[in-house]
Design an enzyme around this catalytic site. Structure first.
Site, PDB file in Angstrom:
ATOM      1  N   HIS A   5       0.843  -1.205   0.000  1.00  0.00           N
ATOM      2  CA  HIS A   5       0.000   0.000   0.000  1.00  0.00           C
ATOM      3  C   HIS A   5       0.877   1.255   0.000  1.00  0.00           C
ATOM      4  N   ASP A  12       7.391  20.776 -27.005  1.00  0.00           N
ATOM      5  CA  ASP A  12       7.178  19.469 -26.395  1.00  0.00           C
ATOM      6  C   ASP A  12       8.223  19.358 -25.310  1.00  0.00           C
ATOM      7  N   TRP A  33       7.090   0.011   3.972  1.00  0.00           N
ATOM      8  CA  TRP A  33       7.599   0.606   2.718  1.00  0.00           C
ATOM      9  C   TRP A  33       9.022   1.092   2.908  1.00  0.00           C
ATOM     10  N   SER A  47      12.931   5.547 -13.935  1.00  0.00           N
ATOM     11  CA  SER A  47      11.873   6.321 -14.581  1.00  0.00           C
ATOM     12  C   SER A  47      11.839   7.748 -14.042  1.00  0.00           C
ATOM     13  N   SER A  48      11.921   7.874 -12.711  1.00  0.00           N
ATOM     14  CA  SER A  48      11.864   9.217 -12.127  1.00  0.00           C
ATOM     15  C   SER A  48      13.049  10.058 -12.556  1.00  0.00           C
ATOM     16  N   HIS A  53      13.310  11.759   3.134  1.00  0.00           N
ATOM     17  CA  HIS A  53      12.725  13.038   3.481  1.00  0.00           C
ATOM     18  C   HIS A  53      12.568  13.962   2.275  1.00  0.00           C
ATOM     19  N   GLU A  84      12.061  13.054  -0.511  1.00  0.00           N
ATOM     20  CA  GLU A  84      10.949  12.419  -1.219  1.00  0.00           C
ATOM     21  C   GLU A  84       9.602  12.991  -0.780  1.00  0.00           C
ATOM     22  N   TYR A 132       8.946  15.931   0.184  1.00  0.00           N
ATOM     23  CA  TYR A 132       8.758  17.233  -0.447  1.00  0.00           C
ATOM     24  C   TYR A 132       8.586  17.090  -1.948  1.00  0.00           C
ATOM     25  N   SER A 134      -0.905  27.106  -6.067  1.00  0.00           N
ATOM     26  CA  SER A 134      -0.536  28.485  -6.386  1.00  0.00           C
ATOM     27  C   SER A 134      -1.077  28.924  -7.742  1.00  0.00           C
ATOM     28  N   HIS A 156      15.175  12.924  11.445  1.00  0.00           N
ATOM     29  CA  HIS A 156      13.999  13.056  12.311  1.00  0.00           C
ATOM     30  C   HIS A 156      13.088  11.845  12.207  1.00  0.00           C
ATOM     31  N   HIS A 157      13.388  10.956  11.270  1.00  0.00           N
ATOM     32  CA  HIS A 157      12.642   9.697  11.228  1.00  0.00           C
ATOM     33  C   HIS A 157      13.291   8.646  12.114  1.00  0.00           C
ATOM     34  N   THR A 160       7.518  27.166   4.852  1.00  0.00           N
ATOM     35  CA  THR A 160       6.168  26.662   4.608  1.00  0.00           C
ATOM     36  C   THR A 160       5.143  27.670   5.091  1.00  0.00           C
ATOM     37  N   LYS A 216       4.532  30.225   2.579  1.00  0.00           N
ATOM     38  CA  LYS A 216       3.626  29.798   1.512  1.00  0.00           C
ATOM     39  C   LYS A 216       2.181  29.903   1.950  1.00  0.00           C
ATOM     40  N   ARG A 242       1.838   1.602  14.951  1.00  0.00           N
ATOM     41  CA  ARG A 242       1.417   1.380  13.577  1.00  0.00           C
ATOM     42  C   ARG A 242       1.869   0.004  13.119  1.00  0.00           C
TER      43      ARG A 242
HETATM   44  C1  HEA Z   1       0.474   8.888  -0.903  1.00  0.00           C
HETATM   45  C2  HEA Z   1       0.023   8.215  -0.335  1.00  0.00           C
HETATM   46  C3  HEA Z   1      -1.075   7.507   0.389  1.00  0.00           C
HETATM   47  C4  HEA Z   1      -2.427   7.532   0.160  1.00  0.00           C
HETATM   48  C5  HEA Z   1      -3.182   8.276  -0.909  1.00  0.00           C
HETATM   49  C6  HEA Z   1      -2.995   6.686   1.166  1.00  0.00           C
HETATM   50  C7  HEA Z   1      -4.364   6.442   1.267  1.00  0.00           C
HETATM   51  C8  HEA Z   1      -4.945   5.734   2.319  1.00  0.00           C
HETATM   52  N1  HEA Z   1      -4.294   5.100   3.349  1.00  0.00           N
HETATM   53 FE1  HEA Z   1      -2.294   4.972   3.571  1.00  0.00          FE
HETATM   54  N2  HEA Z   1      -0.287   4.853   3.802  1.00  0.00           N
HETATM   55  C9  HEA Z   1       0.665   5.487   3.052  1.00  0.00           C
HETATM   56  C10 HEA Z   1       0.429   6.354   2.010  1.00  0.00           C
HETATM   57  C11 HEA Z   1      -0.825   6.638   1.515  1.00  0.00           C
HETATM   58  N3  HEA Z   1      -2.017   6.164   1.970  1.00  0.00           N
HETATM   59  C12 HEA Z   1       1.977   5.137   3.503  1.00  0.00           C
HETATM   60  C13 HEA Z   1       3.296   5.640   2.937  1.00  0.00           C
HETATM   61  C14 HEA Z   1       1.802   4.257   4.568  1.00  0.00           C
HETATM   62  C15 HEA Z   1       2.881   3.603   5.426  1.00  0.00           C
HETATM   63  C16 HEA Z   1       3.152   2.209   4.973  1.00  0.00           C
HETATM   64  C17 HEA Z   1       4.061   1.520   5.923  1.00  0.00           C
HETATM   65  O1  HEA Z   1       3.796   1.529   7.132  1.00  0.00           O
HETATM   66  O2  HEA Z   1       5.060   0.985   5.460  1.00  0.00           O
HETATM   67  C18 HEA Z   1       0.374   4.114   4.744  1.00  0.00           C
HETATM   68  C19 HEA Z   1      -0.210   3.355   5.753  1.00  0.00           C
HETATM   69  C20 HEA Z   1      -1.569   3.327   6.023  1.00  0.00           C
HETATM   70  C21 HEA Z   1      -2.141   2.795   7.208  1.00  0.00           C
HETATM   71  C22 HEA Z   1      -1.358   2.239   8.387  1.00  0.00           C
HETATM   72  C23 HEA Z   1      -1.292   0.777   8.369  1.00  0.00           C
HETATM   73  C24 HEA Z   1      -0.443   0.285   9.491  1.00  0.00           C
HETATM   74  O3  HEA Z   1       0.458   0.992   9.943  1.00  0.00           O
HETATM   75  O4  HEA Z   1      -0.691  -0.851   9.906  1.00  0.00           O
HETATM   76  C25 HEA Z   1      -3.496   2.926   7.088  1.00  0.00           C
HETATM   77  C26 HEA Z   1      -4.463   2.494   8.112  1.00  0.00           C
HETATM   78  O5  HEA Z   1      -5.513   2.946   8.205  1.00  0.00           O
HETATM   79  C27 HEA Z   1      -3.756   3.563   5.831  1.00  0.00           C
HETATM   80  C28 HEA Z   1      -5.015   3.884   5.334  1.00  0.00           C
HETATM   81  C29 HEA Z   1      -5.233   4.585   4.159  1.00  0.00           C
HETATM   82  C30 HEA Z   1      -6.554   4.865   3.631  1.00  0.00           C
HETATM   83  C31 HEA Z   1      -7.844   4.448   4.248  1.00  0.00           C
HETATM   84  C32 HEA Z   1      -6.364   5.585   2.476  1.00  0.00           C
HETATM   85  C33 HEA Z   1      -7.435   6.105   1.566  1.00  0.00           C
HETATM   86  O6  HEA Z   1      -7.200   7.460   1.285  1.00  0.00           O
HETATM   87  C34 HEA Z   1      -7.538   5.317   0.313  1.00  0.00           C
HETATM   88  C35 HEA Z   1      -8.737   5.700  -0.483  1.00  0.00           C
HETATM   89  C36 HEA Z   1      -8.838   5.004  -1.794  1.00  0.00           C
HETATM   90  C37 HEA Z   1      -9.647   3.972  -2.069  1.00  0.00           C
HETATM   91  C38 HEA Z   1     -10.482   3.357  -1.012  1.00  0.00           C
HETATM   92  C39 HEA Z   1      -9.694   3.319  -3.414  1.00  0.00           C
HETATM   93  C40 HEA Z   1     -10.693   3.887  -4.348  1.00  0.00           C
HETATM   94  C41 HEA Z   1     -12.033   3.295  -4.356  1.00  0.00           C
HETATM   95  C42 HEA Z   1     -12.389   2.142  -4.944  1.00  0.00           C
HETATM   96  C43 HEA Z   1     -11.450   1.200  -5.568  1.00  0.00           C
HETATM   97  C44 HEA Z   1     -13.797   1.778  -5.001  1.00  0.00           C
HETATM   98  C45 HEA Z   1     -14.202   0.724  -4.070  1.00  0.00           C
HETATM   99  C46 HEA Z   1     -14.438   1.303  -2.733  1.00  0.00           C
HETATM  100  C47 HEA Z   1     -15.320   0.824  -1.861  1.00  0.00           C
HETATM  101  C48 HEA Z   1     -16.182  -0.352  -2.129  1.00  0.00           C
HETATM  102  C49 HEA Z   1     -15.475   1.486  -0.529  1.00  0.00           C
HETATM  103  N4  HEA Z   1      -2.561   3.793   5.198  1.00  0.00           N
HETATM  104  C1  HEA Z   2       3.891  15.257   1.615  1.00  0.00           C
HETATM  105  C2  HEA Z   2       4.534  14.728   2.504  1.00  0.00           C
HETATM  106  C3  HEA Z   2       5.035  15.305   3.794  1.00  0.00           C
HETATM  107  C4  HEA Z   2       5.228  16.610   4.170  1.00  0.00           C
HETATM  108  C5  HEA Z   2       4.996  17.863   3.384  1.00  0.00           C
HETATM  109  C6  HEA Z   2       5.723  16.554   5.515  1.00  0.00           C
HETATM  110  C7  HEA Z   2       6.037  17.689   6.261  1.00  0.00           C
HETATM  111  C8  HEA Z   2       6.641  17.657   7.505  1.00  0.00           C
HETATM  112  N1  HEA Z   2       6.914  16.532   8.248  1.00  0.00           N
HETATM  113 FE1  HEA Z   2       6.436  14.629   7.757  1.00  0.00          FE
HETATM  114  N2  HEA Z   2       6.249  12.702   7.135  1.00  0.00           N
HETATM  115  C9  HEA Z   2       5.758  12.277   5.938  1.00  0.00           C
HETATM  116  C10 HEA Z   2       5.341  13.085   4.887  1.00  0.00           C
HETATM  117  C11 HEA Z   2       5.413  14.470   4.908  1.00  0.00           C
HETATM  118  N3  HEA Z   2       5.815  15.246   5.938  1.00  0.00           N
HETATM  119  C12 HEA Z   2       5.713  10.842   5.882  1.00  0.00           C
HETATM  120  C13 HEA Z   2       5.244  10.003   4.702  1.00  0.00           C
HETATM  121  C14 HEA Z   2       6.192  10.391   7.106  1.00  0.00           C
HETATM  122  C15 HEA Z   2       6.301   8.964   7.630  1.00  0.00           C
HETATM  123  C16 HEA Z   2       7.226   8.072   6.936  1.00  0.00           C
HETATM  124  C17 HEA Z   2       7.167   6.697   7.545  1.00  0.00           C
HETATM  125  O1  HEA Z   2       7.724   6.518   8.641  1.00  0.00           O
HETATM  126  O2  HEA Z   2       6.541   5.801   6.938  1.00  0.00           O
HETATM  127  C18 HEA Z   2       6.537  11.588   7.862  1.00  0.00           C
HETATM  128  C19 HEA Z   2       7.086  11.541   9.128  1.00  0.00           C
HETATM  129  C20 HEA Z   2       7.556  12.668   9.793  1.00  0.00           C
HETATM  130  C21 HEA Z   2       8.350  12.604  10.989  1.00  0.00           C
HETATM  131  C22 HEA Z   2       8.845  11.326  11.677  1.00  0.00           C
HETATM  132  C23 HEA Z   2       7.837  10.838  12.621  1.00  0.00           C
HETATM  133  C24 HEA Z   2       8.216   9.529  13.201  1.00  0.00           C
HETATM  134  O3  HEA Z   2       8.314   8.547  12.465  1.00  0.00           O
HETATM  135  O4  HEA Z   2       8.418   9.500  14.419  1.00  0.00           O
HETATM  136  C25 HEA Z   2       8.605  13.893  11.356  1.00  0.00           C
HETATM  137  C26 HEA Z   2       9.418  14.287  12.530  1.00  0.00           C
HETATM  138  O5  HEA Z   2       9.963  15.292  12.605  1.00  0.00           O
HETATM  139  C27 HEA Z   2       7.977  14.751  10.374  1.00  0.00           C
HETATM  140  C28 HEA Z   2       8.024  16.137  10.391  1.00  0.00           C
HETATM  141  C29 HEA Z   2       7.531  16.952   9.377  1.00  0.00           C
HETATM  142  C30 HEA Z   2       7.634  18.405   9.395  1.00  0.00           C
HETATM  143  C31 HEA Z   2       8.219  19.254  10.482  1.00  0.00           C
HETATM  144  C32 HEA Z   2       7.087  18.839   8.213  1.00  0.00           C
HETATM  145  C33 HEA Z   2       7.004  20.270   7.743  1.00  0.00           C
HETATM  146  O6  HEA Z   2       7.406  20.401   6.416  1.00  0.00           O
HETATM  147  C34 HEA Z   2       5.628  20.863   7.919  1.00  0.00           C
HETATM  148  C35 HEA Z   2       5.634  22.360   7.762  1.00  0.00           C
HETATM  149  C36 HEA Z   2       4.265  22.961   7.769  1.00  0.00           C
HETATM  150  C37 HEA Z   2       3.689  23.644   8.787  1.00  0.00           C
HETATM  151  C38 HEA Z   2       4.376  23.848  10.077  1.00  0.00           C
HETATM  152  C39 HEA Z   2       2.289  24.173   8.666  1.00  0.00           C
HETATM  153  C40 HEA Z   2       2.123  25.488   7.981  1.00  0.00           C
HETATM  154  C41 HEA Z   2       2.777  26.611   8.676  1.00  0.00           C
HETATM  155  C42 HEA Z   2       2.143  27.659   9.227  1.00  0.00           C
HETATM  156  C43 HEA Z   2       0.663  27.840   9.173  1.00  0.00           C
HETATM  157  C44 HEA Z   2       2.983  28.699   9.809  1.00  0.00           C
HETATM  158  C45 HEA Z   2       3.119  28.868  11.252  1.00  0.00           C
HETATM  159  C46 HEA Z   2       3.727  27.738  11.960  1.00  0.00           C
HETATM  160  C47 HEA Z   2       4.597  27.825  12.974  1.00  0.00           C
HETATM  161  C48 HEA Z   2       5.428  28.990  13.272  1.00  0.00           C
HETATM  162  C49 HEA Z   2       4.752  26.659  13.881  1.00  0.00           C
HETATM  163  N4  HEA Z   2       7.337  13.970   9.440  1.00  0.00           N
HETATM  164 CU   LIG Z   3      10.807  13.579   6.992  1.00  0.00          CU
END
Ligand code: HEA
Ligand code: HEA
Ligand SMILES: [Cu+2]
Ligand code: CUA
Lengths: 603, 392, 286
Positions: free
Chosen positions: A83, A112, A148, A175-176, A259, A261, A263, A274, A308-309, A334, A337, A456
């Site tokens: 997933h 293009d 993942w 590809s990327s 990380h 990734e 962004y 924007s 931080h992860h 951020t 923005k 989790r």
């Molecule tokens: C970009 C990324 C992305 C997106 C879009 C989603 C979308 C969703 N994610 Fe996901 N998720 C991740 C990225 C993402 N996730 C990642 C990176 C992890 C961590 C993996 C790891 O731990 O290694 C994670 C882990 C994760 C967990 C934690 C599992 C665990 O730690 O054990 C859960 C649990 O609730 C969850 C739920 C969902 C749900 C409900 C959606 C929903 O938004 C999905 C909605 C979409 C659909 C449902 C499909 C469309 C509909 C149909 C096909 C029609 C049929 C539908 C019905 C009959 C109802 N995700």
């Molecule tokens: C699109 C993807 C995305 C983005 C944009 C971010 C944005 C940020 N993430 Fe997140 N992060 C993930 C995707 C993302 N993250 C994923 C996938 C994981 C889990 C991976 C895994 O373990 O599977 C993760 C996990 C993760 C962790 C690790 C948690 C853990 O495993 O214990 C941390 C810890 O520092 C973190 C921090 C942040 C911070 C500080 C930002 C910042 O960039 C956020 C900045 C934004 C704001 C703060 C809000 C807007 C600001 C304002 C309105 C202004 C005023 C605010 C202040 C002055 C406070 N992220």
């Molecule tokens: Cu990070």
């Protein structure tokens, strides 16, 4: 590059050119047109979103109640891992590239992409990587199940599925990288005269920076999984303390990729938002320059925060403090923005069509996710929240309500231009509101679960977590169903939507929409076939050694081989992935290839 | 967000009134699914029971409030604008698009806010890292899928296994109060003493996570990491492995019983005695019945999670022992397999070496058991002495 | 044909539809499946890899052939040429990052994990391990001899650096229009490249048979063979690229202005060169 060749076709005879261009499915397989390729990317990513979503639903169904009801724990882990991988590498990233393919050339006035043929390859690697990744479910031992993040030594223990995953990651990485080189070169080299860097639409800027991030970190991920592969099969000890290595080394390398990734997944969305906000506020984007600088700062900082992860691996206090500070710092650009978007709306003249709704929903909920990110960045708090559902909530807020919502907004925004037809506003609004509500029902409770200590990646949980899990599961199904509205809205628009007006959004101000009378853009509103024929003509202004086109027969052969291929996969599945199954599969692929090659060699 | 009285995890089950802040979301949920009216029981970190956890709790509340204030501020402006500056109300768009002063101000202010967050956080980090002068040192080892605790100062240690019956997990039997968070032998420590934890793993990465104590530390194979905790009060606190570690990751609970100094001393004395008594005489010759009975237990505790209680394994992942060539073949081969694990291409497989985990007697027993169970009828009896001979 | 206001004909060559990409994808799919099967001891594996490789070669011949054809038809103007330059530069940057991952791993084990394993804190697990470099870790007991910098590695350094020089001479010759000198110096470069590879192959054999130094010799063996191995792989690719350029030179391709393929290969070669210098210092010497 001074102007756009597409419009030269107007009034140009096209018939004699036609023969060289394959039609039907072959058109899509061989295309070098950035718009076709953009469309392919977007459809592919949507399909992967459904695939990953179905896995999410399986996860949520299992977690509806404590106890094991539906799936084995091992299979649960596989579902979760795939997933994550499918959503990130299959859904979000390709969608962003799809937008870039459609929009970057249009927005900067390029004919293009810089490398149109390689562009085709960037796309066509993806379905193959997806096959590789998903087929791991049917090999002995099943798919990768270490999350993942693929942490060793757990990922060293598992079976062949892990190898397939590693190779899939390699291919998706290739590809990327190719896609990014293409985008970056297009932006740097192919802007229309007068389009200086600081005049580029913000979407182009965000993609320029995203592409840079991608080129910098995808190879690092490739290196990490390569070391994993050799640790698994060739006796190296990178991640094995017995030989002097360290499992934590993998985490460092992985998150150096991981990380940036995240962004990579959010910056293109920033760009889309924007674009949308000014259009519907009928007011120029506030603080263009500071937006550009903020994006750049986010990118640079993103290289310095990876650990931080890993706050719980036991790093020295100095390390924790450093990574905490830098991570917190990212909130500053951020913030700029977010404030700029709000300031753009301020004193505008706003209307709230679907794209705008998604953009506003994006700002609102991305900020929630950003704040929880900030909470996680504080080491002491992260110690009790790391690897709990709080993190799951955080990243779904930034990824689903962040990236994904912006993409939905982008689709509604540009669909009229891409297809020449208008979507149904009522359906769009339904899609937004159901998504918005169900999204929050699904993921908001996860904060509470995490705070209360639910880890989790577990298939089962203690009874005090039951209530919120039930809520989340119900929300997930609602959210999934809401996406069917989207599918329906898009299909309806493409097939039978009313023709879009010349300038679908009066407020939009980018080159691609601003001036629909320009020759280049007229084409967009024509019906597909006419459009295609025009492109054929403009493609080749000089004679080139012609390649043979495809005909019905080839298509048939390829189709039948695809069927055999599919049969092979099934056979491999039923025979438990035995040699025979894999053999059938192999031969099917070889057959497919032979035809493909013969098509090419017989000039 | 007032902190509730410190209580053991289990004591918190009493219905908690719906916090106001949650009312909105909850109302929605309630409207949707009436049965979930009770849902909003938990909305903050677990009640802290150590000084560090208390600091963490307070830090979290402090940060949350700052975030809430900023959030409300920013979005009040946005929603006001959405409300007032809409075309349908005839609002005309202004055309300004930059203002250096404003932009500088709203870059600097968030920065300053962050400084106010970073200072207390840094202070807590430094306190967390101070493992010096402990009163007691316990080595904690994670292995697939159980924890073991070694009291290094007292020379004994034991495993701590999940106690929840399979029927509750898989067969829908009513779940007990501490479903999944209960073990046969909890870790026991005295209140008010600084306990140093040396955390490591014998196979993959696990994480020792006890939320109420504010401790989470990865257990990394081949490395020892240290951490510490000091409980304010007695009680039983529960957590679980937090790092994915394979199929049974969700079934690796951590239970810590914090006793008063006296009770702890009593526990320690008893445990030492029991540990001594349990040490078996290595030269005794065991008879088949004894060995098989003991082997069954060892098997259930150590092997069944992979090779299954039925001995059939899991196709593709864990080989069947029932009918296995190794189990029915020469006995020394099997003894060595169990002692040293299976190594492929220089990498340990899921089949880890058991020589440091299990005693000669346990190995003799489990090997005897597997060779005489299911369809395996070798009739052989393996004595501890034979295992001893195969070590080295 | 319409014309821009300036009167210049707008032009950027966009290739027509092509089968090569999909062919390449199929090749990679085959190779990936094959390798996965191979590593897990399915007899099928090596054959699939072989088949995939054959397809990949076909694709490369076809695709590059098409590019060369287009180039020789002068379909690429300045703008396209500039795109190629950007493209190649970013590609090399991605390669730099790939090597960075491995150099990073080397840095980490030498400065963090190995010292840590020998540290007091780890005595509980590894009571008698003393950290140092080179090492095969606290558990593997096999004795091995590390690779010396003086000898073949030094010789190889000289060979590779001088090949960079000869390549530059060839480039100058090309720019001056001295076709004979171009061919000669390019030939010398290719010979030096393959000589380097020969020596490296010999060195590996020596390591395995006499030094007991293997890929599985703990982290030292892992980092040594992976870094030098990937480098060697890149030298091979570079040498093949240069050989192709040599072939094209003999066919009369390239002229003083129009020879980006040659330059790209040269950039690549210099990149490989620099990586070697780092390797020589960080892996062999220090
Ligand atoms: C970009 C990324 C992305 C997106 C879009 C989603 C979308 C969703 N994610 Fe996901 N998720 C991740 C990225 C993402 N996730 C990642 C990176 C992890 C961590 C993996 C790891 O731990 O290694 C994670 C882990 C994760 C967990 C934690 C599992 C665990 O730690 O054990 C859960 C649990 O609730 C969850 C739920 C969902 C749900 C409900 C959606 C929903 O938004 C999905 C909605 C979409 C659909 C449902 C499909 C469309 C509909 C149909 C096909 C029609 C049929 C539908 C019905 C009959 C109802 N995700
Ligand atoms: C699109 C993807 C995305 C983005 C944009 C971010 C944005 C940020 N993430 Fe997140 N992060 C993930 C995707 C993302 N993250 C994923 C996938 C994981 C889990 C991976 C895994 O373990 O599977 C993760 C996990 C993760 C962790 C690790 C948690 C853990 O495993 O214990 C941390 C810890 O520092 C973190 C921090 C942040 C911070 C500080 C930002 C910042 O960039 C956020 C900045 C934004 C704001 C703060 C809000 C807007 C600001 C304002 C309105 C202004 C005023 C605010 C202040 C002055 C406070 N992220
Ligand atoms: Cu990070
Ligand atoms: Cu042990 Cu998770």
């Amino acid at each position: 590059m001074s102007s756009i060749p597409h419009d030269h076709a107007a009034g140009h005879g096209v018939d004699h050119e036609h023969a060289h261009h394959p039609g039907g499915i072959m058109r899509w397989i061989t295309t070098t047109n950035h718009k076709d390729i953009g469309t392919l990317y977007l459809w592919f990513s949507f399909i992967m979103f459904l695939v990953g979503g179905v896995m999410a639903l399986a996860i949520r169904a299992e977690l509806f109640q404590p106890g094991l009801q539906l799936v084995e724990p091992e299979f649960f882990n596989q579902l979760n891992t795939v997933h994550g991988l499918v959503m990130i590498f299959g859904a979000i990233m390709p969608a962003a590239v799809g937008f870039a393919n459609w929009q970057v050339p249009l927005m900067i006035g390029a004919p293009d992409m810089a490398f149109a043929r390689m562009n085709n390859w960037s796309f066509w690697l993806l379905p193959f990587a997806a096959v590789l990744l998903l087929s791991s479910f049917i090999v002995p031992g099943g798919a990768a199940s270490a999350g993942w993040t693929l942490y060793p030594p757990l990922s060293v223990q598992t079976g062949m599925g892990m190898d397939l995953t590693i190779f899939a990651v390699h291919i998706m990485g290739a590809s990327s990288i190719m896609g990014s080189i293409n985008i970056i070169t297009t932006i740097l080299n192919m802007r229309a005269p007068g389009m200086t860097m600081m005049k580029m639409p913000l979407f182009v800027w965000t993609w320029l920076i995203t592409a840079y991030l991608l080129i910098a970190v995808m190879p690092v991920l490739a290196g990490a999984v390569t070391m994993l592969l050799t640790d698994r099969h060739f006796g190296t000890s990178f991640f094995n303390a017995a030989g002097g290595g360290d499992p934590v080394l993998f985490q460092h390398i992985f998150w150096f990729f991981g990380h940036p990734e995240v962004y990579i997944m959010i910056l293109p969305s920033f760009g889309i938002v924007s674009t949308i906000i000014p259009a519907f506020a009928r007011k120029p984007l506030f603080g263009y320059a500071s937006m550009v600088y903020a994006t750049g700062s986010i990118a640079i900082l993103s290289f310095l925060v990876w650990a931080h992860h890993m706050f719980t691996v036991g790093m020295p206090a100095a390390g924790q403090v450093f990574f905490m500070y830098v991570t917190m710092l990212i909130a500053v650009p951020t913030a700029v923005k977010v404030f700029n978007w709000v300031a753009t709306m301020w004193k505008g003249s706003m209307t709230f069509e679907t794209p705008m709704l998604f953009a506003i929903g994006f700002i609102f909920m991305f900020t929630v996710g950003g704040f929880t990110g900030l909470v996680l960045s504080l080491v002491p708090v992260d110690i009790v929240l790391h690897d709990t559902y709080y993190v799951v909530a955080h990243f779904h807020y930034v990824l689903v309500a962040g990236s994904l919502f912006a993409f939905f907004g982008g689709i509604y925004y540009w669909l009229p231009k891409w297809s020449g037809r208008m979507y149904d506003e009522t359906l769009g609004k339904w899609h937004f509101w159901t998504s918005f509500v169900f999204f929050n029902i699904t993921f908001f409770p996860m904060h509470f679960l995490g705070l209360a200590g639910m880890p989790r990646r577990v298939p089962d949980y203690a009874t005090q977590f039951t209530d919120w899990n039930e809520v989340a599961s119900i929300g997930a199904f609602g959210f999934g169903l809401s996406q069917l509205i989207f599918l329906y809205a898009v299909l309806k628009a493409i097939r039978s939507g009313p023709p879009a007006p010349a300038r679908p959004w009066e407020g939009s101000d980018t080159l691609d929409i601003r001036d629909p009378a320009a020759g280049e853009l007229k084409r967009i509103y024509l019906k597909r076939n006419e459009r295609l024929m025009m492109e054929h003509a403009t493609r080749r202004e000089r004679p080139v050694p012609a390649q043979r086109g495809a005909n019905m027969r080839t298509a048939l052969i390829l189709l039948s081989i695809a069927v055999v291929l599919f049969g092979g996969v099934i056979a491999a599945g039923y025979s438990g992935g035995s040699t025979a199954g894999i053999g059938v599969l192999g031969f099917a692929i070889i057959g497919f290839l032979l035809v493909a090659i013969l098509r090419n060699v017989r000039r | 967000m007032k902190r509730r009285g410190a209580m053991a995890r289990g004591a918190m089950k009493s219905a908690h009134p719906l916090p106001k802040k949650m009312a909105g979301t909850a109302a929605l949920v309630v409207a949707l699914v009436p049965a979930l009216a009770q849902a909003a029981k938990e909305y903050n970190l677990q009640a802290p029971v150590t000084p560090i956890a208390t600091q963490i709790f307070d830090l979290h509340v402090y940060i949350m409030w700052i975030c809430v204030v900023i959030f409300v501020g920013v979005f009040s402006v946005m929603f006001y604008s959405i409300f007032a500056h809409r075309k349908s109300k005839g609002h005309q768009a202004a055309q300004f698009h930059e203002n250096t002063l404003v932009e500088v101000v709203w870059t600097v202010i968030p920065f300053l806010i962050l400084v106010f967050m970073a200072v207390p956080a840094t202070r807590t980090i430094l306190a967390m890292k101070d493992t010096a002068v402990p009163d007691l040192t316990v080595k904690i080892t994670g292995s697939q899928w159980k924890w073991s605790y070694d009291y290094l100062d007292h020379g004994f240690g034991y495993y701590s296994n999940l106690k929840t019956p399979v029927a509750q997990i898989e067969e829908g039997e009513p779940k007990g109060e501490h479903y999944l968070l209960e073990v046969d032998e909890p870790m026991v420590v005295p209140a008010g003493k600084k306990i140093r934890l040396l955390i490591t793993s014998s196979d993959v990465i696990h994480a020792w996570f006890l939320p109420a104590a504010g401790v989470q530390q990865d257990a990394i194979p081949g490395f020892v990491r240290d951490d510490w905790m000091k409980f304010d009060k007695t009680g039983t606190f529960r957590g679980q492995c937090a790092k994915i570690c394979g199929k049974e990751h969700g079934y690796m609970p951590i239970v810590v019983e914090v006793k008063s100094a006296d009770d702890y001393a009593k526990w320690l004395a008893e445990h030492k005695k029991a540990a001594l008594a349990a040490a078996d005489d290595p030269n005794k010759t065991w008879d088949v019945k004894e060995l098989i009975a003991r082997g069954e237990k060892v098997y259930a505790a150590n092997c069944a999670s992979c090779h299954q209680p039925t001995g059939k394994g899991v196709a593709g992942a864990f080989p069947a022992l029932d009918g296995s060539k190794v189990v029915t073949g020469p006995k020394d081969d099997q003894i060595k397999t169990v002692l040293n694990g299976v190594v492929r291409n220089g990498q340990p497989t899921a089949m880890v070496a058991w020589k440091s985990t299990l005693s000669d007697i346990d190995i003799a027993a489990v090997v005897t058991y597997t060779r005489n169970s299911w369809s395996n009828h070798t009739g052989e009896v393996i004595q501890p002495a034979e295992v001893k001979a195969d070590r080295s | 044909m319409s014309v821009t206001p300036t009167g210049a004909k707008p032009y950027y060559y966009v290739p027509q539809p092509s089968y090569w990409p999909i062919t390449g994808s199929c090749a990679l799919l085959l190779m990936a499946f094959g390798a996965a099967a191979w590593f897990n001891a399915y007899a099928m594996g090596p054959w699939l890899v072989l088949a995939g490789f054959a397809v990949l070669l076909t694709m490369m011949f076809g695709w590059f052939g098409a590019v060369i054809g287009e180039s020789e038809h002068r379909l690429y103007n300045k703008k396209v040429d500039l795109s190629f330059r950007w493209g190649m530069s970013w590609f090399i940057f991605s390669e730099v990052m790939f090597f960075a991952a491995f150099f990073g791993a080397l840095f980490y084990v030498r400065n963090i994990s190995v010292p840590d394993l020998g540290d007091l804190g780890q005595k509980l697990l590894w009571p008698d391990y003393t950290a140092g470099w080179p090492t095969n870790g606290p558990y593997l007991k096999e004795v091995f001899t590390p690779m010396q910098a003086i000898g073949i590695p030094l010789l190889n350094t000289i060979i590779l650096v001088s090949s960079g020089g000869t390549l530059t001479v060839a480039h100058h010759a090309l720019k001056m229009g001295h076709r004979g000198a171009l061919k000669f110096w390019l030939f010398v470069t290719v010979v030096l490249g393959f000589t380097f590879l020969g020596f490296q192959a010999y060195e590996y054999g020596h390591a395995y048979s006499e030094l007991n130094l293997k890929l599985s010799t703990g982290v030292y063996g892992s980092t040594f063979f992976m870094l030098t191995g990937f480098h060697g792989f890149h030298v091979t690719i570079g040498a093949i690229m240069l050989s192709v350029m040599l072939g094209r030179a003999f066919r009369g391709h390239f002229d003083a202005e129009h020879h980006f393929a040659f330059e790209a290969a040269a950039w690549y070669w210099h990149f490989v060169d620099v990586v070697w210098l780092l390797l020589f210092i960080l892996v062999y010497w220090l």
